[in-house]
Write an enzyme that holds these catalytic residues in place. Structure first.
Site, PDB file in Angstrom:
ATOM      1  N   CYS A 135       0.864  -1.178   0.000  1.00 22.12           N
ATOM      2  CA  CYS A 135       0.000   0.000   0.000  1.00 22.12           C
ATOM      3  C   CYS A 135       0.903   1.232   0.000  1.00 22.12           C
ATOM      4  O   CYS A 135       2.087   1.123  -0.309  1.00 22.12           O
ATOM      5  CB  CYS A 135      -0.979  -0.026   1.181  1.00 22.12           C
ATOM      6  SG  CYS A 135      -0.244   0.182   2.818  1.00 22.12           S
ATOM      7  N   ASN A 144       2.440   1.478   4.272  1.00 17.98           N
ATOM      8  CA  ASN A 144       2.673   0.220   4.981  1.00 17.98           C
ATOM      9  C   ASN A 144       2.333   0.320   6.468  1.00 17.98           C
ATOM     10  O   ASN A 144       3.007  -0.243   7.315  1.00 17.98           O
ATOM     11  CB  ASN A 144       4.116  -0.257   4.770  1.00 17.98           C
ATOM     12  CG  ASN A 144       4.360  -1.706   5.190  1.00 17.98           C
ATOM     13  OD1 ASN A 144       5.448  -2.015   5.649  1.00 17.98           O
ATOM     14  ND2 ASN A 144       3.397  -2.583   5.041  1.00 17.98           N
ATOM     15  N   CYS A 180      -1.425   0.555   7.296  1.00 12.57           N
ATOM     16  CA  CYS A 180      -2.839   0.181   7.452  1.00 12.57           C
ATOM     17  C   CYS A 180      -3.202  -1.049   6.612  1.00 12.57           C
ATOM     18  O   CYS A 180      -3.305  -2.160   7.126  1.00 12.57           O
ATOM     19  CB  CYS A 180      -3.767   1.339   7.085  1.00 12.57           C
ATOM     20  SG  CYS A 180      -3.677   2.764   8.178  1.00 12.57           S
ATOM     21  N   ARG A 181      -3.390  -0.830   5.319  1.00 11.22           N
ATOM     22  CA  ARG A 181      -3.913  -1.888   4.453  1.00 11.22           C
ATOM     23  C   ARG A 181      -2.962  -3.051   4.248  1.00 11.22           C
ATOM     24  O   ARG A 181      -3.345  -4.218   4.402  1.00 11.22           O
ATOM     25  CB  ARG A 181      -4.315  -1.313   3.095  1.00 11.22           C
ATOM     26  CG  ARG A 181      -5.457  -0.311   3.188  1.00 11.22           C
ATOM     27  CD  ARG A 181      -5.696   0.397   1.884  1.00 11.22           C
ATOM     28  NE  ARG A 181      -4.562   1.273   1.558  1.00 11.22           N
ATOM     29  CZ  ARG A 181      -4.413   1.912   0.414  1.00 11.22           C
ATOM     30  NH1 ARG A 181      -5.314   1.760  -0.542  1.00 11.22           N
ATOM     31  NH2 ARG A 181      -3.381   2.692   0.197  1.00 11.22           N
ATOM     32  N   SER A 182      -1.717  -2.782   3.867  1.00 14.53           N
ATOM     33  CA  SER A 182      -0.819  -3.901   3.559  1.00 14.53           C
ATOM     34  C   SER A 182      -0.431  -4.710   4.792  1.00 14.53           C
ATOM     35  O   SER A 182      -0.363  -5.941   4.703  1.00 14.53           O
ATOM     36  CB  SER A 182       0.397  -3.437   2.757  1.00 14.53           C
ATOM     37  OG  SER A 182       1.138  -2.454   3.425  1.00 14.53           O
ATOM     38  N   ASP A 219      -8.300   3.492   1.514  1.00 12.22           N
ATOM     39  CA  ASP A 219      -7.308   3.701   2.555  1.00 12.22           C
ATOM     40  C   ASP A 219      -7.985   4.188   3.837  1.00 12.22           C
ATOM     41  O   ASP A 219      -8.451   5.329   3.907  1.00 12.22           O
ATOM     42  CB  ASP A 219      -6.263   4.718   2.082  1.00 12.22           C
ATOM     43  CG  ASP A 219      -5.062   4.784   2.991  1.00 12.22           C
ATOM     44  OD1 ASP A 219      -5.132   4.307   4.153  1.00 12.22           O
ATOM     45  OD2 ASP A 219      -4.029   5.312   2.540  1.00 12.22           O
TER      46      ASP A 219
END
Length: 144
Positions: free
Chosen positions: A12, A15, A17-19, A118
């Site tokens: 993301c 690095n 939140c999402r990934s 995000d």
């Protein structure tokens, strides 16, 4: 030492939140796979995932606390068999730096594609986690 059957990198922007969430969720669904995460940007290198992302993941049994943010490197394109981008901008950024043979795709590809919004900006950590869990289950079904 046996090479893991699958080597996957989730990417993301920062690095945090999402990934990292996708890394933890994929690990739960693909035991034995080598799974990591990184960001296209370097603002958060060395920092743990964002607190609200860790709390949302923890409520569902995923532990992100040991993860630390890092930035995508050229070596990642050799190390990982498949690199998942959390959104179209991350995918475009990865394509700009990847060798031609790199296997890149959107994380939501098995759900029809599109972006994992995000949650750092939307504040919808549970909504992002819902999408990540659905996609992880779909990927696990393809790989097992």
């Amino acid at each position: 030492m046996t090479r893991p059957r699958h080597r996957i990198l989730c990417v993301c922007l920062g690095n945090i939140c999402r990934s990292p969430t996708a890394e933890a969720v994929l690990r739960a669904h693909l035991p034995g796979a080598e799974i990591a995460s990184a960001g296209t940007g370097g603002w958060h290198i060395g920092k743990p995932p964002y607190g609200p992302a860790m709390k949302a993941a923890s409520r569902r049994g995923y532990d992100l606390s040991a993860q630390r943010a890092r930035q995508v490197t050229a070596a990642d394109f050799d190390r990982f068999d498949l690199i998942f981008a959390m959104d179209r901008q991350n995918l475009a950024d990865l394509r700009a730096m990847a060798p031609e043979a790199a296997h890149l795709c959107l994380f939501l590809e098995p759900l029809g594609g599109g972006d994992v919004p995000d949650p750092y900006f939307t504040r919808d950590f549970d909504g992002a986690l819902d999408l990540i869990e659905r996609a992880a289950v779909a990927w696990a079904g393809r790989f097992t």
